[in-house]
Design a protein around this motif. Sequence first.
Motif, short mmCIF file in Angstrom:
data_model
loop_
_atom_site.label_atom_id
_atom_site.label_comp_id
_atom_site.label_asym_id
_atom_site.label_seq_id
_atom_site.Cartn_x
_atom_site.Cartn_y
_atom_site.Cartn_z
N THR A 28 1.21 -1.64 0.81
CA THR A 28 -0.14 0.25 -0.13
C THR A 28 1.35 1.61 -0.33
OG1 THR A 28 -1.28 -1.41 1.02
CG2 THR A 28 -1.55 1.31 1.34
N VAL A 29 2.23 0.73 1.02
CA VAL A 29 2.97 2.77 0.93
C VAL A 29 3.28 2.42 -0.66
CG1 VAL A 29 5.06 3.33 2.41
CG2 VAL A 29 3.10 1.94 3.46
N SER A 30 3.98 1.42 -1.49
CA SER A 30 4.29 1.37 -1.86
C SER A 30 3.79 2.21 -3.00
CB SER A 30 4.86 0.03 -2.77
OG SER A 30 6.02 -0.32 -1.96
N LYS A 31 2.11 2.12 -3.79
CA LYS A 31 1.08 2.46 -4.12
C LYS A 31 1.24 4.08 -4.02
CE LYS A 31 -1.63 -1.83 -5.14
NZ LYS A 31 -2.44 -2.56 -4.43
N TRP A 32 1.27 4.39 -2.87
CA TRP A 32 1.17 5.76 -2.25
C TRP A 32 2.06 6.80 -3.64
CZ3 TRP A 32 0.31 5.19 3.54
CH2 TRP A 32 -1.15 4.57 3.83
N ILE A 33 3.16 5.94 -2.70
CA ILE A 33 5.00 6.20 -3.97
C ILE A 33 4.75 6.79 -4.70
CG2 ILE A 33 7.05 6.67 -3.90
CD1 ILE A 33 7.42 5.25 -1.33
N ASP A 34 3.91 5.68 -5.87
CA ASP A 34 4.01 5.08 -7.52
C ASP A 34 2.92 6.66 -8.19
OD1 ASP A 34 5.71 3.46 -7.15
OD2 ASP A 34 4.14 1.49 -7.07
N ARG A 35 1.60 5.99 -7.18
CA ARG A 35 0.99 7.53 -7.51
C ARG A 35 1.43 8.87 -7.47
NH1 ARG A 35 -3.63 5.03 -5.29
NH2 ARG A 35 -5.88 6.17 -6.28
N GLY A 36 2.31 8.96 -6.34
CA GLY A 36 3.22 10.44 -6.17
C GLY A 36 1.87 11.12 -5.51
N ILE A 37 1.78 10.59 -4.44
CA ILE A 37 0.37 10.60 -3.83
C ILE A 37 1.37 11.39 -1.85
CG2 ILE A 37 -1.50 10.77 -4.29
CD1 ILE A 37 -2.31 8.28 -2.24
N MET A 48 5.38 12.33 -1.22
CA MET A 48 6.68 12.75 -1.83
C MET A 48 7.88 11.21 -1.12
SD MET A 48 6.26 14.58 -4.10
CE MET A 48 8.05 15.29 -3.88
N ALA A 49 8.92 10.61 -2.21
CA ALA A 49 9.66 9.91 -1.73
C ALA A 49 10.88 9.94 -2.62
CB ALA A 49 9.61 8.52 -1.68
N PHE A 50 12.28 9.81 -2.33
CA PHE A 50 12.92 9.29 -3.27
C PHE A 50 13.97 8.29 -2.86
CE2 PHE A 50 14.83 10.84 0.12
CZ PHE A 50 16.57 10.48 0.56
N ARG A 51 14.90 7.45 -3.90
CA ARG A 51 15.24 6.25 -3.91
C ARG A 51 16.78 6.16 -4.00
NH1 ARG A 51 12.57 2.12 -6.27
NH2 ARG A 51 10.57 2.76 -7.17
N THR A 52 17.43 5.69 -3.04
CA THR A 52 18.65 5.24 -2.23
C THR A 52 19.64 4.77 -4.17
OG1 THR A 52 18.46 3.94 -1.97
CG2 THR A 52 18.39 5.32 0.01
N ARG A 59 11.13 10.81 4.30
CA ARG A 59 11.23 11.80 5.04
C ARG A 59 10.34 12.63 5.79
NH1 ARG A 59 13.35 14.40 0.23
NH2 ARG A 59 16.05 14.72 0.22
N SER A 60 10.28 12.00 7.39
CA SER A 60 8.89 12.10 8.08
C SER A 60 8.08 13.78 7.84
CB SER A 60 9.31 12.71 9.26
OG SER A 60 11.08 14.09 9.56
N THR A 61 8.96 15.34 6.95
CA THR A 61 7.73 15.72 6.51
C THR A 61 6.53 15.58 6.01
OG1 THR A 61 10.13 16.74 5.82
CG2 THR A 61 9.17 17.68 8.22
N ASP A 62 7.46 14.82 4.11
CA ASP A 62 7.05 14.27 3.49
C ASP A 62 5.83 13.51 4.43
OD1 ASP A 62 8.25 16.34 1.93
OD2 ASP A 62 9.53 14.34 1.21
#
Length: 196
Positions: free
Chosen positions: A21-30, A32-36, A44-47
């Motif tokens: 579910t978390v991965s889907k949220w990231i994939d849909r752009g809702i 915010m995440a970045f890749r190492t 990030r905690s603020t995001d």
Amino acid sequence: MTDQLYTTHDISRLLQVDPSTVSKWIDRGILMAFRTPGGHRRVRSTDLRTFLVTHQMPVPEELGSSTVRLLVVDDERPVLDAIKRAFKPHANQVELQTTTSGVEALLLVSEQKPHGMIIDLNMPDIDGIEVCKRIRARKQMEGVRLITMTSNHTPDVVEQSKQAGAVACLAKPLDVTQVMELFRVPLALNTSAARK
């Protein structure tokens, strides 16, 4: 306080949801995440906090306060003062910063990384449309929600704002409840559903 980084598994434990579910949220752009460099996702905690507030989900104590950081840009000081007064009842939800210059706004957005900006379209140094375009041209700023405001509120102006990357164009004087709704309603969810 420095931004803590979370993995998708950290978030799934924290929110008691499946990691997919978390991965889907990231994939849909809702969310915010970045890749190492190794390809792992980090949030990030603020995001994460912004995501939870925007989607009216409870914010775990571990994430601290759930205020939305807003940068308001208008060349008229009385307008900024009126906006500050209008946001007073929402002081526990919104952290407001203001500037009278579009150029300064471009510098502040990089330093402060606000969750959103409210930008007057009619300013002398650099107008609101140009401010939006320049922010949208920066990849690292794509999570900042842009809202324009104008006293000349016409369908053309609204369309120009959206073309420049704003999620909404509001009429002046600003209606604070409309602004609050723009940070509560999961706009990204609606757009991804429309694409299907």
